[in-house]
Design a protein around this motif. Structure first.
Motif, PDB file in Angstrom:
ATOM      1  N   SER A 150       0.559  -1.043  -0.108  1.00 22.06           N
ATOM      2  CA  SER A 150       0.508   0.014   0.114  1.00 22.06           C
ATOM      3  C   SER A 150       0.584   1.212  -0.298  1.00 22.06           C
ATOM      4  CB  SER A 150      -0.641   0.093   1.157  1.00 22.06           C
ATOM      5  OG  SER A 150      -1.598   0.936   1.317  1.00 22.06           O
ATOM      6  N   GLU A 151       0.161   2.114  -0.973  1.00 24.40           N
ATOM      7  CA  GLU A 151       0.793   3.526  -0.630  1.00 24.40           C
ATOM      8  C   GLU A 151       1.362   4.515   0.205  1.00 24.40           C
ATOM      9  OE1 GLU A 151       3.225   4.981  -3.308  1.00 24.40           O
ATOM     10  OE2 GLU A 151       2.564   2.598  -4.752  1.00 24.40           O
ATOM     11  N   ALA A 152      -0.073   3.983   1.418  1.00 18.88           N
ATOM     12  CA  ALA A 152      -0.055   4.468   2.812  1.00 18.88           C
ATOM     13  C   ALA A 152       1.693   4.310   3.638  1.00 18.88           C
ATOM     14  CB  ALA A 152      -1.300   4.368   3.630  1.00 18.88           C
ATOM     15  N   VAL A 153       2.001   3.467   3.258  1.00 18.16           N
ATOM     16  CA  VAL A 153       2.938   2.694   3.963  1.00 18.16           C
ATOM     17  C   VAL A 153       4.311   3.789   3.649  1.00 18.16           C
ATOM     18  CG1 VAL A 153       5.228   1.477   4.188  1.00 18.16           C
ATOM     19  CG2 VAL A 153       3.120   0.807   3.999  1.00 18.16           C
ATOM     20  N   LEU A 154       4.675   4.724   2.828  1.00 18.83           N
ATOM     21  CA  LEU A 154       5.766   5.811   2.404  1.00 18.83           C
ATOM     22  C   LEU A 154       5.015   7.267   3.006  1.00 18.83           C
ATOM     23  CD1 LEU A 154       5.933   4.809  -1.435  1.00 18.83           C
ATOM     24  CD2 LEU A 154       7.043   4.006   0.180  1.00 18.83           C
ATOM     25  N   ASP A 155       3.567   7.360   2.732  1.00 20.31           N
ATOM     26  CA  ASP A 155       3.634   8.513   3.773  1.00 20.31           C
ATOM     27  C   ASP A 155       3.498   8.638   5.142  1.00 20.31           C
ATOM     28  OD1 ASP A 155       2.663   9.224   0.790  1.00 20.31           O
ATOM     29  OD2 ASP A 155       0.226   8.757   1.264  1.00 20.31           O
ATOM     30  N   GLY A 156       3.714   7.670   5.837  1.00 19.08           N
ATOM     31  CA  GLY A 156       3.377   7.225   7.081  1.00 19.08           C
ATOM     32  C   GLY A 156       4.197   6.778   7.801  1.00 19.08           C
ATOM     33  N   PRO A 157       4.198   5.990   9.555  1.00 14.64           N
ATOM     34  CA  PRO A 157       5.656   5.354   9.787  1.00 14.64           C
ATOM     35  C   PRO A 157       5.963   4.201   9.428  1.00 14.64           C
ATOM     36  CG  PRO A 157       3.704   5.640  11.452  1.00 14.64           C
ATOM     37  CD  PRO A 157       3.870   6.658   9.942  1.00 14.64           C
ATOM     38  N   ARG A 158       6.752   3.617   9.712  1.00  9.54           N
ATOM     39  CA  ARG A 158       6.395   1.950   8.938  1.00  9.54           C
ATOM     40  C   ARG A 158       5.787   1.414  10.364  1.00  9.54           C
ATOM     41  NH1 ARG A 158      11.006   0.889   5.759  1.00  9.54           N
ATOM     42  NH2 ARG A 158      12.909   2.689   5.958  1.00  9.54           N
ATOM     43  N   PRO A 159       5.667   0.424   9.077  1.00 14.63           N
ATOM     44  CA  PRO A 159       4.459  -0.611  10.165  1.00 14.63           C
ATOM     45  C   PRO A 159       5.701  -1.605  11.269  1.00 14.63           C
ATOM     46  CG  PRO A 159       4.607  -1.309   7.857  1.00 14.63           C
ATOM     47  CD  PRO A 159       5.166  -0.145   7.916  1.00 14.63           C
ATOM     48  N   THR A 160       4.616  -1.557  12.414  1.00 14.10           N
ATOM     49  CA  THR A 160       5.510  -2.023  13.793  1.00 14.10           C
ATOM     50  C   THR A 160       4.866  -3.599  14.033  1.00 14.10           C
ATOM     51  OG1 THR A 160       4.389  -1.087  14.981  1.00 14.10           O
ATOM     52  CG2 THR A 160       6.361  -0.324  13.889  1.00 14.10           C
ATOM     53  N   VAL A 161       4.484  -3.830  13.517  1.00 15.33           N
ATOM     54  CA  VAL A 161       3.737  -5.479  13.461  1.00 15.33           C
ATOM     55  C   VAL A 161       3.664  -6.105  12.136  1.00 15.33           C
ATOM     56  CG1 VAL A 161       1.627  -7.035  14.505  1.00 15.33           C
ATOM     57  CG2 VAL A 161       2.791  -4.872  15.445  1.00 15.33           C
ATOM     58  N   VAL A 162       4.149  -7.223  12.310  1.00 17.62           N
ATOM     59  CA  VAL A 162       3.711  -8.666  10.771  1.00 17.62           C
ATOM     60  C   VAL A 162       3.184  -8.965  11.200  1.00 17.62           C
ATOM     61  CG1 VAL A 162       4.974 -10.093   9.418  1.00 17.62           C
ATOM     62  CG2 VAL A 162       6.266  -8.090   9.923  1.00 17.62           C
ATOM     63  N   VAL A 163       1.945 -10.456  10.479  1.00 15.73           N
ATOM     64  CA  VAL A 163       1.092 -10.591  10.585  1.00 15.73           C
ATOM     65  C   VAL A 163       0.690 -11.632   9.726  1.00 15.73           C
ATOM     66  CG1 VAL A 163      -1.644 -11.529  11.155  1.00 15.73           C
ATOM     67  CG2 VAL A 163      -0.369  -8.801  11.833  1.00 15.73           C
ATOM     68  N   VAL A 164       1.063 -13.187  10.736  1.00 17.35           N
ATOM     69  CA  VAL A 164       0.811 -14.160   9.184  1.00 17.35           C
ATOM     70  C   VAL A 164      -0.329 -15.110   9.206  1.00 17.35           C
ATOM     71  CG1 VAL A 164       2.725 -16.414   8.371  1.00 17.35           C
ATOM     72  CG2 VAL A 164       3.806 -13.984   9.463  1.00 17.35           C
ATOM     73  N   ASP A 165      -0.545 -15.571   7.778  1.00 21.87           N
ATOM     74  CA  ASP A 165      -1.203 -16.194   8.383  1.00 21.87           C
ATOM     75  C   ASP A 165      -1.898 -17.527   7.885  1.00 21.87           C
ATOM     76  OD1 ASP A 165      -4.535 -16.240   7.256  1.00 21.87           O
ATOM     77  OD2 ASP A 165      -4.207 -16.458   5.545  1.00 21.87           O
ATOM     78  N   HIS A 166      -0.910 -18.457   9.271  1.00 24.82           N
ATOM     79  CA  HIS A 166      -0.792 -19.560   8.782  1.00 24.82           C
ATOM     80  C   HIS A 166      -0.311 -19.122  10.558  1.00 24.82           C
ATOM     81  CE1 HIS A 166      -0.644 -19.973   4.764  1.00 24.82           C
ATOM     82  NE2 HIS A 166       0.340 -18.719   4.898  1.00 24.82           N
ATOM     83  N   GLU A 167      -0.354 -21.086  10.766  1.00 25.10           N
ATOM     84  CA  GLU A 167       0.270 -21.018  12.114  1.00 25.10           C
ATOM     85  C   GLU A 167       1.732 -21.438  12.550  1.00 25.10           C
ATOM     86  OE1 GLU A 167      -0.549 -23.707  16.405  1.00 25.10           O
ATOM     87  OE2 GLU A 167      -2.330 -22.979  14.290  1.00 25.10           O
ATOM     88  N   LEU A 168       2.571 -20.579  12.964  1.00 24.60           N
ATOM     89  CA  LEU A 168       3.830 -20.810  13.348  1.00 24.60           C
ATOM     90  C   LEU A 168       4.728 -21.371  14.217  1.00 24.60           C
ATOM     91  CD1 LEU A 168       4.790 -17.169  11.737  1.00 24.60           C
ATOM     92  CD2 LEU A 168       3.963 -19.203  10.291  1.00 24.60           C
ATOM     93  N   SER A 169       6.059 -21.661  13.908  1.00 27.77           N
ATOM     94  CA  SER A 169       6.218 -22.702  15.530  1.00 27.77           C
ATOM     95  C   SER A 169       7.126 -21.607  15.932  1.00 27.77           C
ATOM     96  CB  SER A 169       7.264 -23.886  15.047  1.00 27.77           C
ATOM     97  OG  SER A 169       8.699 -22.579  13.920  1.00 27.77           O
ATOM     98  N   PRO A 170       7.836 -21.952  17.436  1.00 29.11           N
ATOM     99  CA  PRO A 170       8.253 -20.826  18.121  1.00 29.11           C
ATOM    100  C   PRO A 170       9.461 -19.692  17.788  1.00 29.11           C
ATOM    101  CG  PRO A 170       7.329 -21.775  19.775  1.00 29.11           C
ATOM    102  CD  PRO A 170       7.537 -23.136  17.954  1.00 29.11           C
ATOM    103  N   SER A 171      10.538 -21.139  16.532  1.00 31.39           N
ATOM    104  CA  SER A 171      11.276 -20.533  16.226  1.00 31.39           C
ATOM    105  C   SER A 171      10.804 -19.841  15.039  1.00 31.39           C
ATOM    106  CB  SER A 171      12.363 -21.609  15.694  1.00 31.39           C
ATOM    107  OG  SER A 171      11.517 -22.732  15.442  1.00 31.39           O
ATOM    108  N   GLN A 172       9.928 -20.499  14.318  1.00 31.96           N
ATOM    109  CA  GLN A 172      10.057 -19.172  12.878  1.00 31.96           C
ATOM    110  C   GLN A 172       9.568 -18.143  13.609  1.00 31.96           C
ATOM    111  OE1 GLN A 172       6.567 -22.019  11.504  1.00 31.96           O
ATOM    112  NE2 GLN A 172       7.977 -22.440   9.239  1.00 31.96           N
ATOM    113  N   LEU A 173       8.722 -17.750  14.545  1.00 34.09           N
ATOM    114  CA  LEU A 173       8.430 -16.209  15.161  1.00 34.09           C
ATOM    115  C   LEU A 173       9.334 -16.020  15.514  1.00 34.09           C
ATOM    116  CD1 LEU A 173       5.360 -17.529  17.542  1.00 34.09           C
ATOM    117  CD2 LEU A 173       5.709 -15.650  14.966  1.00 34.09           C
TER     118      LEU A 173
END
Length: 474
Positions: A129-152
Motif C-alpha cells: 500500500s502507498e500508505a506505507v510511504l506516507d506514514g511511519p513504518r509498520p511495527t507488526v507483521v501478521v502471518v496467515d499461518h500458524e508458526l512454530s516458536p523458532s519461526q516467530l
C-alpha cells in the motif's frame, strides 16, 4: 510528511503463502479475513506480502527474496542475525528443540536447505500500500499461518517488528471479547496452551533459581506455573459444565433451536430479531463468545428456545475448539440447527463447510438442520433468484427485514408442529396445582370437566405427551 496522530492505531503488514492447492480467490479471501481479524485486534493493515510456495520455509516462512522485501517495509535487516546465545549443554539444546517442535535456524543455515529457503519458481506477488510511504513504518507483521516458536523468533529478527501468527491473533481477540466467567476461563485455557511452548529465555535465562526448585530455569518454572494454572482452570470449568449439563437436562423436553455458522454471518442479529433479546450486535469478528438462550418471541406453546453459539472461522486453533466444547454442546443437544451464512460473501459455501466440519467432529451433523442464506438484501434480484434455484430448500432472508424474520419464525413453528401428536389428558382435581406443566409443554386444544377431573385435549411432542400421561395416571 504529515505527523501521525497520537491516537493512531499500530500499523501492520499481512503475510500469506499460497500453496498449490489454494486458488487465487481462496487466497485473496483468506488475506481479507486476516485483514478483518487484524482490524478487530486494533491494528491497521497497510501492506500485504504474499508468495506462492510448495510450503512454508522452515526457518522464515518466506523465501530470501520475499523476506528482504518484507524487511524493507518494516526496517529490519532482512536476514536472521546471530545474536548472543546462552551457553547450554547439548542435552539441554536437544530438550529445548523437542519442546518447541522445531529447531531455530542460526545465521547462515539458509544455505543448508536451498530447496526450501530459495524462492519458488512461478509468479510471486508482493502488494504494498502507498500508505506505507506516507506514514511511519509498520511495527507488526501478521502471518496467515500458524508458526512454530523458532519461526516467530526468526521473523522478528529479520523484520525488527513484532510478529504474530493467525492463531495468536484469534486467541487474543477471544481474550479481549470474553465477558462471562465461563468464557474467560475457556479463553484463558486456550491462551495458556498457545503461550506455553512459546516462552523464551531472557538474557539471564541460564541462571538457576535458588532454594526450592533449584536447578530449574525461569522458563521451566513459568511452564510449571502454566501447567498448574491449566489444571486449576480445567477443574473450575468442569464444575461450570456440570451446572450447565443440569440446566440442559431440565430443558430436555423443550424445543431447542441453535443458530450456528461462520463468525459475523449475522447470528446475533437473527437472535435479537427472533427473541427480542438485547444481545450484542456488532459488525466485527467474534463480537460475542457467550452462549445465549432465549424463548422465541412472541412465545409459543409449547415454548421454543433459541440459542446463539460462538462463531466459527477457518484455521480455528484446536485449543479454542476444545475449550468451547460446552458451547458446542448446545448445538449437539438442539432439536434443530439453523446454519446461518452470509450469502453476500462469495466464499460462503467454503465458510459453511468449515461450520459443518467442526460440528461433524462432535457428532452434531446428525441433528436435523436448515440452511439460512442471510444478508440477501445486499444481493440483486438476479443473484437471489440464482440462489433459490440452486438451494431450493434454503431460507433466503435478511435479519433486518421484519417480514423475513416473521417468515423464519413460521418455518421453525411448522417444523416442530409436523412432529407433534394429539392426546387426551385427565388431570384429577387433587393434581390441579400441576396444570402449569401441561400448558408449559403442550398446546391445549380443548378442555372440559367431569366428576373425575379436568379433561384436556393437547398437542405436543411425543416425549412430552408421554411423560405427562404417566405423571397423571391414577
Amino acid at each position: 510528511m504529515s505527523k501521525p496522530s497520537p491516537t493512531a492505531r499500530p500499523r501492520a503488514v499481512l503475510v500469506g503463502v499460497q500453496f498449490p492447492s489454494v486458488t487465487d480467490t481462496e487466497h485473496s479471501s483468506d488475506l481479507e479475513e486476516l485483514r478483518r481479524l487484524v482490524h478487530t485486534l486494533g491494528y491497521d493493515a497497510v501492506a500485504t506480502v504474499s508468495q506462492r510456495r510448495r510450503g512454508l520455509a522452515t526457518g522464515t516462512v518466506l523465501g530470501k527474496g520475499k523476506l528482504k522485501e518484507l524487511a524493507e517495509l518494516t526496517g529490519g535487516p532482512g536476514v536472521i542475525t546471530s545474536g548472543a546465545r546462552n551457553r547450554t549443554s547439548k542435552a539441554r539444546e536437544k530438550w529445548e528443540a523437542e519442546e518447541e517442535g522445531a529447531e531455530e535456524v542460526p545465521e547462515g543455515a539458509e544455505d543448508a536447505a536451498p530447496d526450501e529457503e530459495e524462492d519458488e519458481e512461478g509468479e510471486d506477488t508482493a502488494v504494498t500500500s502507498e500508505a506505507v510511504l506516507d506514514g511511519p513504518r509498520p511495527t507488526v507483521v501478521v502471518v496467515d499461518h500458524e508458526l512454530s516458536p523458532s519461526q516467530l523468533r526468526n521473523l522478528e529478527k529479520a523484520t525488527g517488528a513484532l510478529v504474530l501468527d493467525r492463531a495468536g491473533v484469534i486467541v487474543d481477540i477471544f481474550h479481549r471479547h470474553a465477558r462471562s466467567h465461563e468464557a474467560r476461563m475457556q479463553v484463558e485455557i486456550a491462551r495458556l496452551s498457545y503461550l506455553a511452548p512459546r516462552l523464551r529465555e531472557s538474557s539471564g535465562g541460564s541462571e538457576r533459581q535458588q532454594g526450592r526448585g533449584a536447578g530449574d530455569s525461569a522458563v521451566e518454572l513459568d511452564r510449571r506455573k502454566i501447567r498448574d494454572r491449566l489444571a486449576e482452570l480445567r477443574a473450575g470449568l468442569a464444575a461450570i459444565e456440570k451446572e450447565q449439563d443440569q440446566r440442559r437436562y431440565a430443558r430436555r423436553d423443550q424445543l431447542r433451536v441453535a443458530l450456528v455458522g461462520y463468525t459475523n454471518a449475522g447470528k446475533s442479529s437473527l437472535m435479537r430479531a427472533l427473541t427480542g433479546s438485547e444481545v450484542l450486535v456488532a459488525d466485527q469478528l467474534f463480537a460475542t463468545l457467550d452462549t445465549t438462550v432465549r424463548a422465541l418471541h412472541p412465545e409459543t406453546r409449547p415454548r421454543m428456545l433459541v440459542s446463539d453459539t460462538v462463531g466459527f472461522i477457518q484455521k480455528l486453533p484446536h485449543d479454542l475448539v476444545a475449550s468451547f466444547r460446552s458451547t458446542l454442546d448446545e448445538a449437539l443437544e438442539a432439536s434443530l440447527l439453523l446454519y446461518v451464512v452470509d450469502a453476500s460473501d462469495p466464499t460462503w459455501e467454503a465458510q459453511l463447510e468449515v461450520t459443518r466440519s467442526v460440528l461433524r467432529e462432535i457428532g452434531a451433523d446428525a441433528v436435523p438442520s436448515k440452511l439460512l442464506l442471510n444478508k440477501v438484501d445486499r444481493l440483486d434480484q438476479a443473484a437471489q433468484d440464482a440462489l433459490r434455484a440452486e438451494h431450493p430448500e434454503a431460507v433466503l432472508l435478511s435479519a433486518h427485514r421484519p417480514e423475513d424474520v416473521a417468515r423464519l419464525r413460521q418455518v421453525i413453528i411448522q417444523y416442530f408442529e409436523a412432529s407433534m401428536v394429539e392426546a387426551e389428558l385427565v388431570i384429577p382435581y387433587a393434581s390441579q396445582g400441576r396444570i402449569g406443566e401441561v400448558y408449559e409443554n403442550t398446546t391445549v386444544l380443548a378442555e372440559e370437566y367431569d366428576e373425575t377431573g379436568r379433561k384436556l385435549r393437547v398437542r405436543g411432542l411425543p416425549a412430552a405427551v408421554a411423560r405427562l400421561t404417566r405423571a397423571f395416571q391414577p
